[in-house]
Design a protein around this motif. Structure first.
Motif, short mmCIF file in Angstrom:
data_model
loop_
_atom_site.label_atom_id
_atom_site.label_comp_id
_atom_site.label_asym_id
_atom_site.label_seq_id
_atom_site.Cartn_x
_atom_site.Cartn_y
_atom_site.Cartn_z
N LEU A 307 0.93 -1.18 -0.02
CA LEU A 307 0.06 0.14 -0.06
C LEU A 307 0.98 1.27 -0.06
O LEU A 307 1.97 1.23 0.57
N MET A 308 0.24 2.27 -0.65
CA MET A 308 1.02 3.46 -0.70
C MET A 308 0.15 4.82 -0.83
O MET A 308 -0.82 4.74 -1.44
N ASN A 309 0.47 5.52 0.03
CA ASN A 309 -0.54 6.89 -0.07
C ASN A 309 -0.29 7.52 -1.24
O ASN A 309 0.70 7.79 -1.84
N ILE A 310 -1.73 8.03 -1.78
CA ILE A 310 -1.36 8.76 -2.93
C ILE A 310 -1.90 10.14 -3.04
O ILE A 310 -2.15 10.95 -3.88
N VAL A 311 -2.20 10.67 -1.81
CA VAL A 311 -2.49 12.08 -1.35
C VAL A 311 -1.41 12.53 -0.50
O VAL A 311 -1.15 11.87 0.80
N GLY A 312 -0.75 13.68 -0.41
CA GLY A 312 0.05 14.28 0.46
C GLY A 312 0.20 15.95 0.16
O GLY A 312 -0.55 16.49 -0.66
N PRO A 313 1.02 16.41 1.03
CA PRO A 313 2.07 15.85 1.60
C PRO A 313 1.48 15.44 3.15
O PRO A 313 0.74 15.58 3.50
N PRO A 314 2.64 14.37 3.79
CA PRO A 314 3.75 13.93 2.88
C PRO A 314 3.48 12.58 1.99
O PRO A 314 2.44 11.95 2.43
N LEU A 315 4.19 12.50 0.88
CA LEU A 315 3.98 11.29 0.09
C LEU A 315 5.13 10.39 0.59
O LEU A 315 6.13 10.84 1.35
N GLY A 316 5.07 8.88 0.18
CA GLY A 316 6.17 8.05 0.24
C GLY A 316 5.85 7.26 1.61
O GLY A 316 6.66 6.33 1.89
N LYS A 317 4.80 7.16 2.18
CA LYS A 317 4.37 6.15 3.14
C LYS A 317 4.03 4.74 2.28
O LYS A 317 2.89 4.74 1.66
N VAL A 318 4.73 3.71 2.88
CA VAL A 318 4.37 2.34 2.27
C VAL A 318 4.50 1.41 3.23
O VAL A 318 5.21 1.40 3.97
N SER A 319 3.32 0.64 3.05
CA SER A 319 3.19 -0.56 3.97
C SER A 319 2.87 -1.84 3.37
O SER A 319 2.16 -1.95 2.36
N ILE A 320 3.15 -3.03 4.04
CA ILE A 320 2.63 -4.56 3.40
C ILE A 320 1.72 -4.71 4.45
O ILE A 320 1.82 -4.62 5.60
N VAL A 321 0.68 -5.14 3.90
CA VAL A 321 -0.47 -5.36 4.73
C VAL A 321 -0.06 -6.66 5.51
O VAL A 321 0.50 -7.94 4.59
N PRO A 322 -0.20 -6.70 6.73
CA PRO A 322 0.20 -8.18 7.50
C PRO A 322 -0.97 -9.27 7.55
O PRO A 322 -2.14 -8.93 6.81
N ASP A 323 -0.60 -10.39 7.81
CA ASP A 323 -1.81 -11.57 7.93
C ASP A 323 -2.73 -11.74 9.11
O ASP A 323 -3.06 -12.51 9.57
N THR A 324 -2.77 -10.54 9.87
CA THR A 324 -3.52 -10.34 11.17
C THR A 324 -5.04 -10.77 10.70
O THR A 324 -5.52 -11.39 11.42
N TYR A 325 -5.48 -10.09 9.52
CA TYR A 325 -6.61 -10.46 9.01
C TYR A 325 -6.54 -11.03 7.72
O TYR A 325 -5.80 -10.80 6.87
N PRO A 326 -7.62 -11.95 7.16
CA PRO A 326 -7.56 -12.45 5.95
C PRO A 326 -8.00 -11.49 4.81
O PRO A 326 -7.47 -11.67 3.67
N GLU A 327 -8.66 -10.39 5.13
CA GLU A 327 -9.13 -9.32 4.05
C GLU A 327 -9.18 -8.07 4.97
O GLU A 327 -9.41 -8.02 5.98
N TRP A 328 -8.71 -6.97 4.27
CA TRP A 328 -8.71 -5.71 4.76
C TRP A 328 -9.62 -4.84 3.71
O TRP A 328 -9.78 -5.09 2.41
N ASN A 329 -9.79 -3.49 4.07
CA ASN A 329 -9.95 -2.51 3.17
C ASN A 329 -9.25 -1.40 3.06
O ASN A 329 -8.50 -0.94 4.32
N ILE A 330 -9.25 -0.44 2.17
CA ILE A 330 -8.43 0.94 2.15
C ILE A 330 -9.14 1.83 1.80
O ILE A 330 -10.22 1.85 1.08
N ASN A 331 -8.81 3.18 1.99
CA ASN A 331 -9.62 4.34 1.78
C ASN A 331 -8.96 4.99 0.45
O ASN A 331 -8.12 4.25 -0.15
N GLN A 332 -9.66 6.08 -0.13
CA GLN A 332 -9.59 6.54 -1.28
C GLN A 332 -8.15 7.23 -1.43
O GLN A 332 -7.74 7.40 -2.56
N ALA A 333 -7.54 7.54 -0.30
CA ALA A 333 -6.31 8.20 -0.42
C ALA A 333 -5.02 7.13 -0.59
O ALA A 333 -3.88 7.44 -0.55
N ILE A 334 -5.21 5.64 -0.72
CA ILE A 334 -4.27 4.70 -0.66
C ILE A 334 -4.51 3.90 -2.02
O ILE A 334 -5.49 3.59 -2.51
#
Length: 470
Positions: A307-334
């Motif tokens: 996942l990477m944020n596409i609204v900023g600043p700041p830009l450049g926030k990048v994360s890997i989805v962990p396996d804590t849950y089988p599925e997740w959702n993201i908002n419109q800025a990601i």
């Protein structure tokens, strides 16, 4: 407080200075070239004057307090901010700043006394007002004041100047380390995605190299934008070529969101980090199963997605989805990047965190009122240098190893910074307990100094505390 030295006295601030005997001056009576200090010009705790502007530059609309060189200026609004400075020239200041003449006290000793832990604790307790507390004049005058002999005041102030300058020097060096570590991490990432980090490994593991990528040299896709040629076994691809369908999230109605951990987790931008990890401890939000599978169908993400944020600043926030849950959702800025065949999530996340990719994205982004918005087209066109899979694994291992060391160093820096931040108050506390410099038997005792102060104040004409009508 521990017992004071025999030659010291505990009095009140009002016993030794004329607090709040200020002269106010109307704007038309101020010299245009004179210094005009507002409360925000004084940096909290450090006693640094951040800005020096003249009366002419500021064009004041209301009266100000006059101050003289050698006085101590004390910010009475939100006094816990510890805004105290020594005036090095004449000028004017906000009515929220009290100009204090030291009288027979050592000026620098008075300055430090107003910054001492005991005085700070007192003013925080007695200040009135909820949102913008102020220190009242009567409360200030009633504050406990430690009065050593005058000669010892001077020795204490000189020693404090020396020690606190050293503390400030150390603090300045420590404060610079996070920026150095940030640049270090970026240099490691740059070396990782250019092939320099694994140059020796590649020479020793030539059998792991895929020769199917040699054709990239013939197609001209072996040189990243603004970079040097990649290793011959690498390929330069767009994100859309190495990922599945790149998409972004959706924001459901507020009534569909909850804090119920038994529902489906919903990721917002502030859950992303600059380290590659996802921090879902920050305001965790969830949506019900129907909203997840129907309303947010296009924004479903799974463990391993990047996942990477596409609204900023700041830009450049990048994360890997962990396996804590089988599925997740993201908002419109990601935006979601799902690694395809031939590329790992860990390596893809490293690429998206590099300064070169971020610069490439920003150069194409739409900017509105200082905000950058990356389109999905920009995301799909991001340049990704792709090494053979075995080398990707080695790159991720090496970067994680180096970053773990940097993280440990950063934690030590944070701990040192906390100790340094407390050191100033510790030194000041020691000074006002009589533990910083030795007592000298020939010093005039504080009782005689207090008598001289009282005699001087009794003989002085009553101060004109009204407006200056010059």
């Amino acid at each position: 407080m521990s017992e004071l030295p025999a030659t010291w006295l505990a009095v009140t601030l009002g016993d030794v200075i004329n607090y709040a005997d200020n002269v106010t001056v109307e704007p038309q009576d101020m010299e245009p070239s004179a210094l005009l200090i507002e409360l925000e010009d004084i940096e909290r705790h450090t006693s640094k004057l951040l800005d020096r502007q003249t009366v002419e530059a500021r064009s004041p609309k209301s009266s100000k307090n006059r101050f003289l060189k050698g006085q101590v200026l004390y910010g009475k609004l939100r006094p816990y901010l510890n805004k105290v400075i020594r005036a090095d020239q004449d000028g004017y200041c906000s009515g929220e700043i009290i100009a204090i003449s030291p009288g027979l006290l050592d000026r620098d000793y008075l300055f430090y006394a107003l910054k001492s832990p005991e005085f700070l604790g007192y003013v925080e307790a007695v200040s009135h007002g909820m949102r913008m507390p102020r220190l009242g004049s009567q409360q200030a005058k009633a504050a406990r004041f430690i009065l050593p002999p005058l000669a010892e005041q001077t020795r204490i102030a000189l020693k404090l100047d020396e020690l606190l300058a050293q503390v400030e020097s150390v603090k300045s060096r420590i404060d610079s380390i996070p920026a150095l570590l940030k640049r270090f991490r970026q240099s490691v990432l740059a070396a990782a995605v250019s092939g320099r980090l694994t140059e020796e490994w590649r020479a020793d593991n030539s059998t792991c190299t895929s020769h199917t990528q040699l054709s990239n040299l013939q197609t001209g896709k072996n040189t990243p934008p603004g970079g040097s040629s990649l290793p011959i076994s690498w390929a330069l691809k767009n994100a859309s070529e190495v990922c599945g369908f790149i998409t972004k999230g959706t924001t459901p109605p507020k009534e569909k969101m909850s804090a119920n951990p038994n529902e489906v987790p919903y990721i917002k931008v502030y859950n992303l980090t600059f380290t590659g990890a996802l921090d879902f401890s920050v305001d965790p939000t969830f949506v019900d199963a129907d909203t997840h599978s129907i309303y947010l169908k296009r924004s479903i993400v799974k463990p391993g997605d990047v996942l990477m944020n596409i609204v900023g600043p700041p830009l450049g926030k990048v994360s890997i989805v962990p396996d804590t849950y089988p599925e997740w959702n993201i908002n419109q800025a990601i935006a979601r990047f799902r690694a395809g065949d031939g590329i790992s999530s860990g390596y893809l996340a490293l690429c998206l965190r590099t300064e070169s990719v971020l610069t490439h994205a920003i150069s194409r982004a739409k900017a509105t009122a200082g905000q950058f918005n990356l389109t999905l087209e920009i995301c799909r066109d991001l340049p990704i240098p792709v090494p053979p899979e075995a080398e990707q694994t080695e790159i991720v291992r090496r970067v994680e190893q180096v970053f773990a060391f940097a993280d440990q160093l950063e934690a030590k820096v944070a701990s040192a910074k906390s100790r340094i931040d407390h050191l100033t108050q510790s030194i000041l506390g020691k000074a006002f307990r009589g533990k910083l410099v030795p007592q000298v038997s020939d010093d005039e005792p504080a009782t005689e100094l207090l008598a001289r102060i009282q005699a001087q104040r009794a003989a002085a004409p009553k101060a004109n505390r009204g407006r200056n009508n010059i």
